[in-house]
Design a protein around this motif. Structure first.
Motif, PDB file in Angstrom:
ATOM      1  N   GLU A   1      -7.291  56.889   7.185  1.00 20.94           N
ATOM      2  CA  GLU A   1      -7.241  55.704   6.335  1.00 20.94           C
ATOM      3  C   GLU A   1      -7.640  56.041   4.903  1.00 20.94           C
ATOM      4  O   GLU A   1      -7.051  55.558   3.947  1.00 20.94           O
ATOM      5  CB  GLU A   1      -8.198  54.640   6.881  1.00 20.94           C
ATOM      6  CG  GLU A   1      -7.613  53.849   8.013  1.00 20.94           C
ATOM      7  CD  GLU A   1      -8.658  52.945   8.609  1.00 20.94           C
ATOM      8  OE1 GLU A   1      -9.103  53.246   9.726  1.00 20.94           O
ATOM      9  OE2 GLU A   1      -9.038  51.964   7.970  1.00 20.94           O
TER      10      GLU A   1
ATOM     11  N   ASP B   1      -9.366  48.017   1.691  1.00 20.97           N
ATOM     12  CA  ASP B   1      -9.439  48.529   3.065  1.00 20.97           C
ATOM     13  C   ASP B   1      -8.317  47.973   3.933  1.00 20.97           C
ATOM     14  O   ASP B   1      -7.697  48.704   4.702  1.00 20.97           O
ATOM     15  CB  ASP B   1     -10.793  48.135   3.682  1.00 20.97           C
ATOM     16  CG  ASP B   1     -11.914  48.938   3.074  1.00 20.97           C
ATOM     17  OD1 ASP B   1     -11.597  49.963   2.439  1.00 20.97           O
ATOM     18  OD2 ASP B   1     -13.087  48.545   3.228  1.00 20.97           O
ATOM     19  N   ALA B   2      -8.065  46.664   3.789  1.00 18.74           N
ATOM     20  CA  ALA B   2      -7.070  46.042   4.655  1.00 18.74           C
ATOM     21  C   ALA B   2      -5.700  46.670   4.443  1.00 18.74           C
ATOM     22  O   ALA B   2      -4.982  46.954   5.406  1.00 18.74           O
ATOM     23  CB  ALA B   2      -7.013  44.543   4.383  1.00 18.74           C
TER      24      ALA B   2
ATOM     25  N   THR C   1      -5.644  50.218   5.894  1.00 17.38           N
ATOM     26  CA  THR C   1      -5.573  50.197   7.354  1.00 17.38           C
ATOM     27  C   THR C   1      -4.168  49.839   7.823  1.00 17.38           C
ATOM     28  O   THR C   1      -3.629  50.450   8.753  1.00 17.38           O
ATOM     29  CB  THR C   1      -6.562  49.165   7.922  1.00 17.38           C
ATOM     30  OG1 THR C   1      -7.796  49.301   7.252  1.00 17.38           O
ATOM     31  CG2 THR C   1      -6.762  49.373   9.401  1.00 17.38           C
ATOM     32  N   ALA C   2      -3.581  48.832   7.171  1.00 17.41           N
ATOM     33  CA  ALA C   2      -2.251  48.394   7.588  1.00 17.41           C
ATOM     34  C   ALA C   2      -1.237  49.517   7.429  1.00 17.41           C
ATOM     35  O   ALA C   2      -0.421  49.768   8.328  1.00 17.41           O
ATOM     36  CB  ALA C   2      -1.829  47.180   6.771  1.00 17.41           C
TER      37      ALA C   2
ATOM     38  N   PHE D   1      -1.827  52.704   7.289  1.00 16.80           N
ATOM     39  CA  PHE D   1      -2.175  53.736   8.271  1.00 16.80           C
ATOM     40  C   PHE D   1      -1.584  53.417   9.646  1.00 16.80           C
ATOM     41  O   PHE D   1      -0.941  54.257  10.282  1.00 16.80           O
ATOM     42  CB  PHE D   1      -3.701  53.837   8.336  1.00 16.80           C
ATOM     43  CG  PHE D   1      -4.220  54.634   9.477  1.00 16.80           C
ATOM     44  CD1 PHE D   1      -4.179  56.021   9.452  1.00 16.80           C
ATOM     45  CD2 PHE D   1      -4.764  53.993  10.580  1.00 16.80           C
ATOM     46  CE1 PHE D   1      -4.668  56.747  10.515  1.00 16.80           C
ATOM     47  CE2 PHE D   1      -5.242  54.722  11.647  1.00 16.80           C
ATOM     48  CZ  PHE D   1      -5.193  56.105  11.618  1.00 16.80           C
ATOM     49  N   LEU D   2      -1.802  52.168  10.074  1.00 17.85           N
ATOM     50  CA  LEU D   2      -1.283  51.773  11.392  1.00 17.85           C
ATOM     51  C   LEU D   2       0.237  51.804  11.419  1.00 17.85           C
ATOM     52  O   LEU D   2       0.843  52.239  12.391  1.00 17.85           O
ATOM     53  CB  LEU D   2      -1.780  50.378  11.752  1.00 17.85           C
ATOM     54  CG  LEU D   2      -3.232  50.275  12.189  1.00 17.85           C
ATOM     55  CD1 LEU D   2      -3.540  48.851  12.575  1.00 17.85           C
ATOM     56  CD2 LEU D   2      -3.509  51.192  13.354  1.00 17.85           C
TER      57      LEU D   2
ATOM     58  N   HIS E   1       1.563  55.237  11.887  1.00 17.75           N
ATOM     59  CA  HIS E   1       1.374  55.885  13.177  1.00 17.75           C
ATOM     60  C   HIS E   1       1.949  55.107  14.345  1.00 17.75           C
ATOM     61  O   HIS E   1       2.371  55.681  15.324  1.00 17.75           O
ATOM     62  CB  HIS E   1      -0.110  56.158  13.391  1.00 17.75           C
ATOM     63  CG  HIS E   1      -0.628  57.176  12.429  1.00 17.75           C
ATOM     64  ND1 HIS E   1      -0.224  58.482  12.440  1.00 17.75           N
ATOM     65  CD2 HIS E   1      -1.484  57.065  11.388  1.00 17.75           C
ATOM     66  CE1 HIS E   1      -0.811  59.139  11.471  1.00 17.75           C
ATOM     67  NE2 HIS E   1      -1.588  58.304  10.806  1.00 17.75           N
TER      68      HIS E   1
ATOM     69  N   LEU F   1       3.102  44.042  12.021  1.00 15.95           N
ATOM     70  CA  LEU F   1       1.698  43.912  11.666  1.00 15.95           C
ATOM     71  C   LEU F   1       1.650  42.907  10.531  1.00 15.95           C
ATOM     72  O   LEU F   1       2.552  42.865   9.703  1.00 15.95           O
ATOM     73  CB  LEU F   1       1.145  45.248  11.179  1.00 15.95           C
ATOM     74  CG  LEU F   1       1.240  46.392  12.172  1.00 15.95           C
ATOM     75  CD1 LEU F   1       0.927  47.696  11.464  1.00 15.95           C
ATOM     76  CD2 LEU F   1       0.275  46.161  13.301  1.00 15.95           C
TER      77      LEU F   1
ATOM     78  N   LEU G   1      -0.057  41.465   7.203  1.00 18.42           N
ATOM     79  CA  LEU G   1      -1.000  41.769   6.130  1.00 18.42           C
ATOM     80  C   LEU G   1      -0.919  40.672   5.092  1.00 18.42           C
ATOM     81  O   LEU G   1       0.170  40.330   4.624  1.00 18.42           O
ATOM     82  CB  LEU G   1      -0.637  43.120   5.502  1.00 18.42           C
ATOM     83  CG  LEU G   1      -1.422  43.552   4.275  1.00 18.42           C
ATOM     84  CD1 LEU G   1      -2.877  43.761   4.623  1.00 18.42           C
ATOM     85  CD2 LEU G   1      -0.842  44.823   3.695  1.00 18.42           C
TER      86      LEU G   1
END
Lengths: 300, 467
Positions: A4, A20-21, A24-25, A27-28, A31, A202, A204
């Motif tokens: 992240e 951060d949000a 993270t989004a 990053f997810l 992957h 996802l 966001l």
């Protein structure tokens, strides 16, 4: 595998300050190979995130701008009728020779239909953005911009593409993505996106950034603007956002304003400076007055 | 970990957030990928994967805090970032233990077993205390309650002859204090939601209708243009499209004190509807009548409400007089109303013993495609005192009792559907009416909700109501 923090860092190198949000989004999404649906007020950097990602990751950006009435012919694929016609004309003699061997009409039709797939092959397929990003050799970044402008039908059409990364073409069968693109959908929330689409993504939400992050954004884009001034203008804009304006100033307005101020070589934020440049911040006549009033009240 | 997520998802669902099994799988996958470094990042991961709407964020945060704070008391000495891990370890420990007991895994209650001196009943009580809203079973249903309000500066103004109609008193009492004339953002958002759902339902039917309407005449030029690339062989046919008329509405809204709680929401509904699809002309009245169409379109709704409440547009200190209003309306506006609009009149028909002038309604009827009267009063009180509901009602196609915004939007939707159906092709008309019948079935409590008891007006979509 990028962590992240790594996402944050390479976004910063692309000129995008992520919180951060967002990190993270991204990053997810990288992957889990799932699309991200980004919502938020206009001008907070939804499309900007996609652009920054594409340049930072070196994924080619494939952009699909949605509008009312967009359909699969514009988004997925289309057949090149003209080319098909041209080819049949040019190949007429060959076709005649080929068919003249057949004894009767029935056989001729059979022979011809055996070759039908020639005319509905990838040669005659026009790739539109989604299919193009699926078939790209390199992993690409598919940006479906302002999905809320399209109609329900188009949203339903996207479901197959986004959940399985495949396109069904009746004449050719199912075409699967060579490399699953990193997909980003943006929406301004003018219309509710269906739950079915939300479920596949996802989610966001990018709102207005915190003070420090917004100052950092300004500093990254305009390093020559002095920090004191950047701080003060961001603070002022944050107050302006609470004024209940028709179009509250967004991050893009902050950047425009920072640019204007650096062109004007302003060093101080005074009511006069604000009054002269208010058109950059406020975009409605009623808002202009409110913002200038705020400047007099806050800055003098 | 899967179990914890499953329980957490169940908790979310109980609080009204819709989470699909696929999304919970995503959450598990995400947690496995990113690891659980702390409360903040875990919350972010869960929120990214489980919640798909901004409006659900506060609920999610609340549930998250409640759910994971259960473990806090168990491990006071640990810092927050370890709490989840600790919880997971303790829970998974329990499950291992349970696995060894055959036949004991129907309802594993690991949380209850964490400390043995709490029995399940106690925890049940505790849980019900922390539940946000037990009767809010369907989280997405938005209920906007119609509330009575007191005019800002004025005390309730009792009519001399008839102290106050009993219903208004009740509404005023139940509403409590602190009522303001303007709308809160939540109310506006809720109205937006009600209207957009209504529009969605309507638009779906309309689009189906429009597609079918295209089976009109051939549009020769467009067909040729379209098939140019096919060597003029008309594979694709372009048909002429009939021009669709916007339905026209004329709304007369009583803003006098006795119905202000209802008219307030009617005005908000109009404001929200205004640009969506309609050609609406809106009027408000008390003793005089005034047009507010322009203001609705151009002014923020709260400003408008305040200026109405101050009496800037129509004088609110007068007694309302329907007869007078109808007469004035006929004189000033009736001639320049275009088309055949549908009329909606919102009011309690309390005429303060003035001249009824009900013959004007007869003239309105001739102009109107449809006439609908909305009243916030129960049917039993229609004969009492100065209420002329029975007299006026006999001129209308339909009289409805509306009490909540949902009622209101359903009634308006019905009306719009009727208007569209009138313009539609006969085949579509039949289909639309069928769709409406289905809808009525879905909202089967709709006619009973408004008019409690057995005294609802008989619903007769084609003609007038009978009483």
């Amino acid at each position: 595998m990028i962590s992240e923090q790594g996402v944050k860092d390479f976004l910063q190198s692309g000129g995008y300050i992520a919180d951060d949000a967002i990190a993270t989004a991204v990053f997810l999404a990288l992957h889990m190979e799932k699309p991200i649906l980004i919502e938020g007020p206009p001008g907070v950097g939804k499309t900007g995130l996609a652009k920054a990602l594409s340049s930072a990751l070196d994924f080619p950006l494939v952009r699909l701008q949605c509008y009312e009435g967009i359909d699969e012919g514009k988004a997925l694929y289309d057949w090149e009728y003209g080319k098909q016609l041209l080819y049949t004309q040019l190949l007429r003699t060959q076709l005649d020779n080929y068919l003249s061997v057949s004894a009767d009409l029935r056989e001729a039709v059979e022979r011809l239909s055996a070759e039908e797939s020639l005319f509905f092959s990838k040669n005659f397929l026009v790739q539109r953005p989604i299919l193009r990003s699926f078939l790209s050799e390199k992993r690409s970044l598919l940006l479906i911009d302002e999905i809320d402008r399209s109609d329900d039908e188009f949203e339903a059409l996207l479901l197959e593409c986004l959940s399985d990364f495949q396109v069904s073409i009746p004449e050719l069968g199912v075409i699967e993505a060579k490399r699953k693109p990193l997909t980003i959908l943006t929406s301004n929330g003018t219309r509710m996106i269906s739950d079915a689409l939300r479920r596949r993504c996802l989610y966001l939400y990018i709102g207005y950034p915190e003070l420090e992050r917004e100052v950092a954004i300004v500093r990254v884009k305009f390093p020559d603007l002095c920090e004191e001034l950047a701080h003060r203008m961001v603070e002022f804009l944050r107050k302006a956002r609470e004024l209940n304006l028709r179009k509250p100033p967004s991050v893009s307005e902050t950047l425009d304003w920072a640019q204007v101020l650096s062109i004007l070589k302003a060093t101080q934020l005074t009511p006069e400076v604000v009054a002269n440049t208010v058109g950059v911040i406020a975009k409605h006549q009623t808002d202009l007055q409110k913002v200038t009033d705020l400047a007099i009240q806050e800055l003098s | 970990m899967e179990r914890i997520i499953a329980r957490f998802v169940a908790e979310l669902r109980k609080s009204g957030i819709r989470v699909s099994p696929g999304e919970s799988l995503d959450a598990v996958q995400a947690l496995a990928l990113a690891g659980m470094e702390g409360r903040r990042s875990s919350r972010q991961l869960l929120r990214l994967t489980l919640v798909k709407n901004v409006n659900d964020f506060p609920v999610f945060n609340e549930v998250f805090n409640r759910f994971f704070s259960r473990f806090k008391t168990e491990n006071r000495d640990l810092d927050i970032s370890d709490l989840m891990d600790a919880a997971i370890i303790s829970m998974e420990g329990e499950f291992n233990y349970l696995d060894q007991l055959p036949g004991d895994d129907h309802e594993p209650g690991p949380l209850l077993k964490l400390d043995s001196d709490i029995n399940p009943e106690d925890l049940q009580d505790l849980k019900s205390l922390t539940e946000i809203d037990p009767d809010d079973t369907d989280g997405n249903e938005i209920v906007v309650q119609m509330k009575g309000y007191r005019g800002k500066a004025k005390a309730p103004r009792p009519t001399r002859r008839y102290t106050q109609n009993p219903l208004t008193i009740e509404l005023n009492k139940s509403s409590g204090s602190g009522q303001s004339i303007t709308f809160t953002p939540e109310e506006q958002a809720a109205m937006q939601d009600v209207v957009s759902r209504m529009m969605l339902r309507l638009r779906k039917d309309m689009r189906r209708m429009k597609n079918d309407q295209n089976r009109g005449k051939l549009h020769v030029i467009r067909t040729i243009q379209k098939n140019y690339r096919n060597d003029m062989v008309p594979f694709q046919v372009a048909l002429r499209r009939k021009r669709r008329q916007k339905p026209r509405l004329v709304v007369l809204c009583d803003v006098s004190f006795s119905v202000s709680h209802a008219s307030r929401f009617m005005l908000l509904l109009l404001h929200t509807l205004h640009n969506q699809l309609l050609d609406v002309r809106s009027f408000i009245f008390n003793r005089e009548v005034a047009e507010i169409t322009e203001m609705l379109a151009n002014m923020p709704v709260n400003d408008l409400m305040e200026s109405i409440d101050k009496g800037d547009i129509v004088d609110l200190d007068e007694n309302s007089s329907y007869g007078q209003v109808f007469l004035n309306f006929k004189k000033r506006y009736l001639e320049n109303l275009r088309g055949r609009p549908a009329f909606i009149i919102l009011g309690d028909a309390r005429n303060n013993y003035d001249e009824a002038n009900d013959w004007v309604l007869d003239e309105l009827r001739e102009k109107a495609r449809f006439m609908l009267w909305l009243t916030p009063e129960e049917r039993e009180t229609w004969n009492r005192g100065d209420c002329l509901m029975e007299t006026y009602g006999s001129y209308c196609d339909k009289v409805e009792v509306v009490k909540t915004v949902d009622d209101l939007s359903l009634v308006v939707e019905d009306l719009l559907r009727d208007i569209y159906a009138d313009q539609a092709h006969p085949l579509d008309r039949k289909r639309l009416r069928e769709a409406k019948a289905e809808e009525n079935y879905d909202y089967h409590d709709y006619y009973t909700r408004g008019a409690g008891g057995g005294s609802q007006p008989a619903f007769d979509p084609g003609g007038r109501s009978h009483w």
